[in-house]
Design a protein around this motif. Structure first.
Motif, short mmCIF file in Angstrom:
data_model
loop_
_atom_site.label_atom_id
_atom_site.label_comp_id
_atom_site.label_asym_id
_atom_site.label_seq_id
_atom_site.Cartn_x
_atom_site.Cartn_y
_atom_site.Cartn_z
N LEU A 245 -13.11 1.13 3.09
CA LEU A 245 -11.87 0.72 3.60
C LEU A 245 -11.08 -0.05 2.80
N ILE A 246 -11.61 -0.35 1.54
CA ILE A 246 -10.82 -0.97 0.52
C ILE A 246 -9.65 -0.35 0.22
N GLY A 247 -9.86 0.74 -0.29
CA GLY A 247 -8.63 1.67 -0.87
C GLY A 247 -7.57 1.91 0.32
N LEU A 248 -7.94 1.91 1.26
CA LEU A 248 -6.97 2.38 2.65
C LEU A 248 -6.32 1.11 2.88
N ALA A 249 -7.00 -0.12 2.98
CA ALA A 249 -6.16 -1.22 3.13
C ALA A 249 -5.26 -1.66 2.06
N GLN A 250 -5.62 -1.43 0.92
CA GLN A 250 -4.57 -1.61 -0.27
C GLN A 250 -3.20 -0.54 -0.13
N LYS A 251 -3.61 0.59 0.40
CA LYS A 251 -2.50 1.37 0.39
C LYS A 251 -1.69 1.37 1.54
N LEU A 252 -2.13 0.61 2.66
CA LEU A 252 -1.43 0.28 3.68
C LEU A 252 -0.76 -0.98 3.40
N SER A 253 -1.15 -1.97 2.60
CA SER A 253 -0.46 -3.10 2.20
C SER A 253 0.73 -2.86 1.23
N PHE A 254 0.53 -1.83 0.37
CA PHE A 254 1.61 -1.32 -0.56
C PHE A 254 2.84 -0.59 0.34
N LEU A 255 2.48 0.33 1.27
CA LEU A 255 3.32 0.75 1.90
C LEU A 255 4.32 -0.20 2.81
N PHE A 256 3.65 -1.00 3.63
CA PHE A 256 4.31 -2.20 4.21
C PHE A 256 5.14 -2.99 3.21
N GLU A 257 4.61 -3.22 1.93
CA GLU A 257 5.43 -3.96 0.97
C GLU A 257 6.77 -3.38 0.86
N LYS A 258 6.51 -1.97 0.57
CA LYS A 258 7.79 -1.20 0.45
C LYS A 258 8.93 -1.23 1.52
N GLN A 259 8.23 -1.33 2.87
CA GLN A 259 9.00 -1.34 3.95
C GLN A 259 9.63 -2.77 4.15
N LYS A 260 9.14 -3.72 3.39
CA LYS A 260 9.62 -4.93 3.53
C LYS A 260 9.13 -5.92 4.71
N ASN A 261 7.85 -5.36 5.16
CA ASN A 261 7.29 -5.98 6.19
C ASN A 261 6.27 -6.89 5.58
N LYS A 262 6.30 -7.86 5.46
CA LYS A 262 5.65 -8.94 4.51
C LYS A 262 4.34 -9.41 5.21
N ALA A 263 4.46 -9.48 6.59
CA ALA A 263 3.30 -9.97 7.10
C ALA A 263 2.32 -9.01 7.36
N LYS A 264 2.65 -7.67 7.45
CA LYS A 264 1.55 -6.59 7.79
C LYS A 264 1.10 -6.33 6.33
N ALA A 265 1.87 -6.73 5.28
CA ALA A 265 1.40 -6.30 3.81
C ALA A 265 0.50 -7.42 3.45
N LYS A 266 0.53 -8.47 3.90
CA LYS A 266 -0.39 -9.64 3.45
C LYS A 266 -1.72 -9.43 4.23
N HIS A 267 -1.52 -9.06 5.75
CA HIS A 267 -2.55 -8.81 6.58
C HIS A 267 -3.53 -7.72 6.08
N TYR A 268 -3.10 -6.58 5.58
CA TYR A 268 -3.85 -5.54 4.83
C TYR A 268 -4.34 -6.01 3.41
N GLN A 269 -3.64 -6.69 2.68
CA GLN A 269 -4.22 -7.25 1.47
C GLN A 269 -5.28 -8.12 1.48
N ALA A 270 -5.17 -8.87 2.47
CA ALA A 270 -6.22 -9.76 2.67
C ALA A 270 -7.61 -9.22 3.26
N ILE A 271 -7.35 -8.14 4.00
CA ILE A 271 -8.63 -7.46 4.46
C ILE A 271 -9.23 -6.54 3.03
N ALA A 272 -8.41 -6.32 2.26
CA ALA A 272 -9.07 -5.57 1.15
C ALA A 272 -9.56 -6.38 0.30
#
Length: 508
Positions: free
Chosen positions: A473-500
């Motif tokens: 799940l690490i790689g998937l969480a990082q990809k989700l974080s990156f995609l949310f970062e591009k969409q400027k959704n910082k809360a979800k980006a931090k959430h998935y990066q924390a999981i990774a």
């Protein structure tokens, strides 16, 4: 039909001919595939014709939008709507266009004047109507120079822009038929998809015809077929002012020439009907009456389609007659060595043909086995894996989980395939619990796009709830974080990066 922003609404497009079963709501395509493309008979003239069509469309016709918009702006700037609107309503009533009139009256009342102007400017027959009914024009009694001569001068500016559009300059207009436009119309197209479709069928059928006839004879017969198609379209209504553009009359001739080259010899055809596709063999000329008959039926039963069916018919008839003439008077012009050369289907294509033959005859179990054998021999293909999954799903087979897992392992290469994979996953919800984590993560990564973000999140959260410390799940969480970062959704980006990060530390 061409885009109204670029061409008048009455423009006729000879769209690429196919055999269609309109009454059943099913489209069918039948194409000759006896010859395979090879560089020993490089179709130089064919490519030159295709290139010329492309250059004309992008370099010359690209100005049509500007010309049309200039016509609309001139109409609006010269305040012509106030004078012509009453006459246009009477014109539509006389033409029995009551539904259109109702819609335009509503647009006019809601002050969507440009919608009304587009219809008025795009209807070239209305201008002739006004000239014959000038008494219906409305002029301002408080303006001395607001009269018919002044209206005509202002209207002329609009027409100068409008009639400079390529379809009027180079299209076949029956009322003003001339030899130049019978050639030029063959290189004009209504829009990009009209061009793309015509080029596909031209290249698909044309390379074999050029190889059999030679470059210059091919060019001559190609243009002659287009001329015959344009003439037949024109003579049906010599008073028509509707311009005809497109290469389909010429391409119809090429298709007829293909059949004429092989005459009564049995050749291979590809067919597609709804979801069924395959190959069959039949005497070549047996198909020509079907081509012509289909166009004649459409001409009589679809008169308002905007498609120039008689141009197709003329092209088919012209191509067939020209080939008959060649065989009768100049048979030495035809490369019989090429015509008689046996070109067997490649083994891979024969394998594909067996698959579609099984499907065509509803032998779905055998089709599944044939797909499995094909992919073992030639490698996994997304489209075949998807087909295999859909067949197993439709049959309700217990093996559909295996077919779903096999589909997940094949990487989609196009945006369309990504969406097809996402849809297949969505439709297979009862199987989700039986898909292992590694396969689920691979699927999520393959369909991870902004359009499928919610679907991937749901999948990730289900996996994380079941096995929160799984390293996959690490790689998937990082990809989700990156995609949310591009969409400027910082809360979800931090959430998935924390999981990774948490899973990374857990795996050390």
């Amino acid at each position: 039909m061409a885009d109204r922003s670029a061409t008048p609404k009455h423009l006729k497009l000879p769209l690429t001919p196919v055999l269609s079963l309109y009454a059943l709501g099913i489209s069918m395509i039948v194409l000759p595939t006896e010859k395979r493309f090879d560089w020993k008979h490089a179709p130089i003239m064919l490519f030159s014709i295709a290139l010329l069509n492309i250059l004309v469309f992008f370099l010359y016709q690209s100005a049509d939008d500007t010309k049309y918009n200039n016509a609309l702006e001139a109409y609006d700037r010269n305040n012509l709507l106030q004078s012509e609107w009453p006459a246009f309503q009477n014109y539509l009533l006389e033409e029995n266009e009551k539904e259109l009139l109702t819609g335009l009256r509503q647009a006019y009342s809601e002050e969507y004047y440009y919608d009304v102007i587009e219809y008025i400017v795009g209807d070239d027959a209305f201008y002739q109507y006004i000239l014959n009914h000038e008494e219906q024009l409305v002029f301002d009694p408080y303006r001395v120079n607001d009269d018919f001569p002044n209206w005509k001068r202002r209207r002329q500016e609009v027409d100068d822009y409008f009639y400079s559009i390529s379809s009027f300059q180079g299209g076949v207009i029956p009322e003003t038929l001339n030899p130049v436009t019978l050639i030029s119309y063959q290189f004009l197209h209504g829009d990009f998809y009209h061009l793309l479709g015509n080029l596909f069928f031209l290249i698909f059928c044309g390379f074999a015809v050029e190889a059999a006839l030679g470059a210059w004879l091919f060019l001559g017969l190609y243009l002659a077929s287009g001329v015959i198609g344009g003439l037949l379209y024109a003579v049906i209504d010599l008073s028509s002012q509707v311009p005809l553009v497109g290469a389909s009359g010429s391409i119809s001739g090429v298709m007829a020439m293909y059949l004429g080259i092989f005459r009564l010899r049995k050749i291979e055809f590809f067919y597609w009907i709804f979801v069924f596709a395959g190959y069959f063999r039949a005497p070549a000329l047996l198909i020509l009456p079907f081509y012509i008959g289909k166009e004649l039926l459409d001409f009589y039963f679809n008169p308002n389609s905007g498609v120039a069916f008689m141009c197709h018919t003329g092209g088919f008839i012209g191509g067939g007659l020209l080939m008959a003439f060649c065989y009768k008077f100049k048979p030495d012009l035809i490369n019989n060595e090429y015509v008689e050369e046996d070109q067997q289907l490649p083994a891979e294509q024969q394998s594909l043909a067996k698959i579609y033959a099984h499907i065509d005859h509803f032998r779905f179990d055998q089709a599944l086995k044939a797909i499995d054998l094909h992919q073992k021999e030639y490698g996994e293909e997304f489209e075949l894996s998807l087909l295999s999954y859909h067949i197993s799903q439709a049959l309700g087979k217990t093996s559909r989980l295996n077919h779903l897992l096999a589909l997940i392992q094949v990487r989609p290469f196009s945006a369309q395939q990504v969406q097809q994979l996402a849809k297949a996953w969505e439709e297979s919800e009862p199987l989700h619990e039986n898909v292992d984590v590694k396969s689920s993560v691979k699927l999520a990564i393959n369909i991870l796009t902004p359009d499928n973000l919610t679907q991937v999140e749901t999948l990730f959260n289900r996996l994380h709830d079941k096995q929160p410390n799984d390293p996959a799940l690490i790689g998937l969480a990082q990809k989700l974080s990156f995609l949310f970062e591009k969409q400027k959704n910082k809360a979800k980006a931090k959430h998935y990066q924390a999981i990774a990060d948490q899973n990374t530390l857990g795996s050390l």
